[in-house]
Design a protein around this motif. Structure first.
Motif, PDB file in Angstrom:
ATOM      1  N   ILE A  47       3.400  17.699   6.456  1.00  0.00           N
ATOM      2  CA  ILE A  47       2.781  17.394   5.176  1.00  0.00           C
ATOM      3  C   ILE A  47       3.647  16.375   4.442  1.00  0.00           C
ATOM      4  CG2 ILE A  47       1.754  19.692   5.016  1.00  0.00           C
ATOM      5  CD1 ILE A  47       3.791  20.346   2.840  1.00  0.00           C
ATOM      6  N   GLY A  48       3.063  15.709   3.450  1.00  0.00           N
ATOM      7  CA  GLY A  48       3.847  14.720   2.724  1.00  0.00           C
ATOM      8  C   GLY A  48       3.042  13.971   1.674  1.00  0.00           C
ATOM      9  N   LEU A  49       3.603  12.850   1.258  1.00  0.00           N
ATOM     10  CA  LEU A  49       3.008  12.001   0.234  1.00  0.00           C
ATOM     11  C   LEU A  49       3.153  10.547   0.658  1.00  0.00           C
ATOM     12  CD1 LEU A  49       4.575  13.709  -2.924  1.00  0.00           C
ATOM     13  CD2 LEU A  49       2.167  13.839  -2.239  1.00  0.00           C
ATOM     14  N   PRO A  50       2.300   9.661   0.136  1.00  0.00           N
ATOM     15  CA  PRO A  50       2.453   8.232   0.452  1.00  0.00           C
ATOM     16  C   PRO A  50       3.757   7.703  -0.135  1.00  0.00           C
ATOM     17  CG  PRO A  50       0.270   8.703  -0.456  1.00  0.00           C
ATOM     18  CD  PRO A  50       1.110   9.926  -0.687  1.00  0.00           C
ATOM     19  N   GLY A  51       4.474   6.895   0.634  1.00  0.00           N
ATOM     20  CA  GLY A  51       5.702   6.289   0.149  1.00  0.00           C
ATOM     21  C   GLY A  51       5.421   5.031  -0.648  1.00  0.00           C
ATOM     22  N   GLU A  52       6.443   4.534  -1.323  1.00  0.00           N
ATOM     23  CA  GLU A  52       6.277   3.326  -2.136  1.00  0.00           C
ATOM     24  C   GLU A  52       5.916   2.114  -1.282  1.00  0.00           C
ATOM     25  OE1 GLU A  52       9.788   2.782  -4.426  1.00  0.00           O
ATOM     26  OE2 GLU A  52       9.484   4.580  -5.653  1.00  0.00           O
ATOM     27  N   ASN A  53       6.321   2.130  -0.009  1.00  0.00           N
ATOM     28  CA  ASN A  53       6.013   1.009   0.881  1.00  0.00           C
ATOM     29  C   ASN A  53       4.677   1.175   1.576  1.00  0.00           C
ATOM     30  OD1 ASN A  53       6.584   3.093   2.615  1.00  0.00           O
ATOM     31  ND2 ASN A  53       8.222   2.036   3.731  1.00  0.00           N
ATOM     32  N   GLY A  54       3.959   2.227   1.187  1.00  0.00           N
ATOM     33  CA  GLY A  54       2.647   2.468   1.776  1.00  0.00           C
ATOM     34  C   GLY A  54       2.674   3.382   2.980  1.00  0.00           C
ATOM     35  N   LYS A  55       3.850   3.594   3.567  1.00  0.00           N
ATOM     36  CA  LYS A  55       3.966   4.492   4.711  1.00  0.00           C
ATOM     37  C   LYS A  55       4.185   5.924   4.219  1.00  0.00           C
ATOM     38  CE  LYS A  55       5.922   1.027   7.839  1.00  0.00           C
ATOM     39  NZ  LYS A  55       7.058   0.688   8.743  1.00  0.00           N
ATOM     40  N   PRO A  56       3.551   6.894   4.857  1.00  0.00           N
ATOM     41  CA  PRO A  56       3.689   8.280   4.393  1.00  0.00           C
ATOM     42  C   PRO A  56       5.084   8.842   4.650  1.00  0.00           C
ATOM     43  CG  PRO A  56       2.462   8.208   6.447  1.00  0.00           C
ATOM     44  CD  PRO A  56       2.641   6.780   6.008  1.00  0.00           C
ATOM     45  N   ILE A  57       5.570   9.670   3.710  1.00  0.00           N
ATOM     46  CA  ILE A  57       6.809  10.421   3.892  1.00  0.00           C
ATOM     47  C   ILE A  57       6.403  11.825   4.298  1.00  0.00           C
ATOM     48  CG2 ILE A  57       8.919  11.247   2.800  1.00  0.00           C
ATOM     49  CD1 ILE A  57       8.607   8.996   0.756  1.00  0.00           C
ATOM     50  N   GLN A  97       7.808  18.322  -5.738  1.00  0.00           N
ATOM     51  CA  GLN A  97       8.002  19.413  -6.699  1.00  0.00           C
ATOM     52  C   GLN A  97       7.220  19.207  -7.988  1.00  0.00           C
ATOM     53  OE1 GLN A  97      12.001  19.318  -8.749  1.00  0.00           O
ATOM     54  NE2 GLN A  97      12.379  17.770  -7.176  1.00  0.00           N
ATOM     55  N   HIS A  98       6.706  18.006  -8.208  1.00  0.00           N
ATOM     56  CA  HIS A  98       5.970  17.708  -9.438  1.00  0.00           C
ATOM     57  C   HIS A  98       4.453  17.735  -9.245  1.00  0.00           C
ATOM     58  CE1 HIS A  98       9.715  16.751 -11.395  1.00  0.00           C
ATOM     59  NE2 HIS A  98       9.992  15.824 -10.489  1.00  0.00           N
ATOM     60  N   ILE A  99       3.978  18.112  -8.065  1.00  0.00           N
ATOM     61  CA  ILE A  99       2.530  18.142  -7.845  1.00  0.00           C
ATOM     62  C   ILE A  99       1.877  19.187  -8.750  1.00  0.00           C
ATOM     63  CG2 ILE A  99       2.594  17.318  -5.466  1.00  0.00           C
ATOM     64  CD1 ILE A  99       2.346  20.244  -4.560  1.00  0.00           C
ATOM     65  N   GLN A 100       0.623  18.931  -9.083  1.00  0.00           N
ATOM     66  CA  GLN A 100      -0.158  19.827  -9.929  1.00  0.00           C
ATOM     67  C   GLN A 100      -1.525  20.047  -9.299  1.00  0.00           C
ATOM     68  OE1 GLN A 100      -0.314  18.684 -14.042  1.00  0.00           O
ATOM     69  NE2 GLN A 100       1.808  17.957 -14.058  1.00  0.00           N
ATOM     70  N   PRO A 101      -2.204  21.131  -9.666  1.00  0.00           N
ATOM     71  CA  PRO A 101      -3.550  21.365  -9.147  1.00  0.00           C
ATOM     72  C   PRO A 101      -4.442  20.155  -9.380  1.00  0.00           C
ATOM     73  CG  PRO A 101      -2.762  23.303 -10.278  1.00  0.00           C
ATOM     74  CD  PRO A 101      -1.748  22.236 -10.538  1.00  0.00           C
ATOM     75  N   GLY A 102      -5.169  19.783  -8.345  1.00  0.00           N
ATOM     76  CA  GLY A 102      -6.019  18.602  -8.409  1.00  0.00           C
ATOM     77  C   GLY A 102      -5.407  17.401  -7.726  1.00  0.00           C
ATOM     78  N   ASP A 103      -4.072  17.398  -7.568  1.00  0.00           N
ATOM     79  CA  ASP A 103      -3.409  16.305  -6.859  1.00  0.00           C
ATOM     80  C   ASP A 103      -3.697  16.408  -5.366  1.00  0.00           C
ATOM     81  OD1 ASP A 103      -2.338  15.423  -9.228  1.00  0.00           O
ATOM     82  OD2 ASP A 103      -0.346  16.300  -8.878  1.00  0.00           O
ATOM     83  N   GLN A 104      -3.401  15.341  -4.652  1.00  0.00           N
ATOM     84  CA  GLN A 104      -3.612  15.320  -3.216  1.00  0.00           C
ATOM     85  C   GLN A 104      -2.297  15.137  -2.471  1.00  0.00           C
ATOM     86  OE1 GLN A 104      -6.512  12.237  -2.573  1.00  0.00           O
ATOM     87  NE2 GLN A 104      -8.231  13.612  -2.947  1.00  0.00           N
ATOM     88  N   ILE A 105      -2.213  15.773  -1.313  1.00  0.00           N
ATOM     89  CA  ILE A 105      -1.087  15.571  -0.408  1.00  0.00           C
ATOM     90  C   ILE A 105      -1.644  15.200   0.955  1.00  0.00           C
ATOM     91  CG2 ILE A 105       0.311  17.286  -1.635  1.00  0.00           C
ATOM     92  CD1 ILE A 105      -0.074  19.081   0.908  1.00  0.00           C
ATOM     93  N   ILE A 106      -0.773  14.680   1.799  1.00  0.00           N
ATOM     94  CA  ILE A 106      -1.145  14.392   3.182  1.00  0.00           C
ATOM     95  C   ILE A 106      -0.853  15.627   4.024  1.00  0.00           C
ATOM     96  CG2 ILE A 106      -0.697  12.935   5.193  1.00  0.00           C
ATOM     97  CD1 ILE A 106       0.364  10.813   3.203  1.00  0.00           C
TER      98      ILE A 106
END
Length: 280
Positions: free
Chosen positions: A56-66, A98-107
């Motif tokens: 699981i992860g989030l999009p990185g600033e360079n567009g590649k997922p972390i 750690q800052h995600i909230q309900p409604g946000d999306q993750i990979i």
């Protein structure tokens, strides 16, 4: 003290899925300033065995997922997926996660794998879950799976953290399980006696102290719980923690005569090698 957020508490997020393998956060619980859990929607096609992990992860600033490997803390029958995580302030992923909230999306890459599965162990009488920190996550899944109690007469959850508040997630889960109506209906009023919990701390004073390795080798845990020493004839075990912890506990179990197994070669114990630890 914990802080719970649910979708109903948060402002609705109407953003459409614009990233591959996106899932929506449904709730977040902050257990301490260093630990939190969260639940997300489950892909309709995802099938997994309790104890496995996914990326699981989030999009990185360079567009590649972390991406990082996270054990699924919810059982395989749950309609949602639960995860339990540490917070690393400068970690590439958790500093943001750690800052995600309900409604946000993750990979969430829907390809579950892992060694902490029931099929990787030979049949036995008693199953030991041995964890430090967020290593309790895969066992949170397995403890809620009725198949665990179909295969084993007794389950022992040993969980060690530095401070008592870090044990809250696991303690509340076990306490709730002991009064779970489904498990009670399946296994009767004595079900609570089949799930034993042994939480210890290594820094803060608490009813039970010490590292898992020390409590096993000294025999203290067996004395406290009224159990015989671990034996390859009756006992099976799963390990999840830091690399150093895994190595140390593996040596202790081998000292009891247990052998390490795998999905393709079941034995008396297994070790999870993908663990979310420092630096995430």
């Amino acid at each position: 003290m914990t802080l719970d957020l649910t979708v109903a508490d948060a402002a609705p997020n109407t953003t459409k899925k614009t990233i591959p393998d996106a899932q929506t956060v449904t709730s977040v619980t902050h257990w301490t300033d260093k630990l939190f859990s969260f639940r997300v929607t489950r892909p309709a096609s995802l099938r997994f065995r309790s104890g496995e992990f996914v990326m699981i992860g989030l999009p990185g600033e360079n567009g590649k997922p972390i991406l990082r490997a996270y054990s699924i803390a919810s059982p395989n029958w749950d309609d949602e997926l639960e995860f339990y995580s540490i917070k690393v302030q400068d970690g590439p992923l958790t500093s943001r996660l750690q800052h995600i909230q309900p409604g946000d999306q993750i990979i969430l890459r829907p390809k579950p794998v892992g060694t902490l599965v029931l099929d990787a162990l030979l049949p036995g009488k008693r199953l030991w879950f041995l964890a430090t920190g967020t290593g309790v996550a895969p066992f949170a899944s397995l403890m809620r799976d009725p198949e665990t109690y179909e295969r084993y007469e007794q389950v022992v959850m040993m969980h060690t953290c530095r401070n008592a508040d870090e044990l809250t997630y696991g303690r509340e889960l076990v306490e709730n399980l002991k009064h779970d109506p489904l498990l009670g209906e399946l296994y009767g009023e004595d079900f609570a006696k089949r799930l034993l919990y042994y939480p210890t701390t290594t820094r803060e004073q608490s009813p039970f102290m010490g590292r898992i390795t020390d409590n096993l080798t000294s025999g203290k845990v067996f004395e406290d719980l009224g159990l015989p020493p671990i034996s390859p004839e009756t006992d099976r075990a799963m390990i999840c923690g830091s690399l150093a912890f895994n190595v140390d506990v593996k040596a202790v179990l081998e000292g009891f005569g247990l052998r390490e197994g795998a999905n393709s070669d079941p034995k008396e114990f297994v070790v999870e090698k993908a663990f979310v630890g420092d630096g995430v």
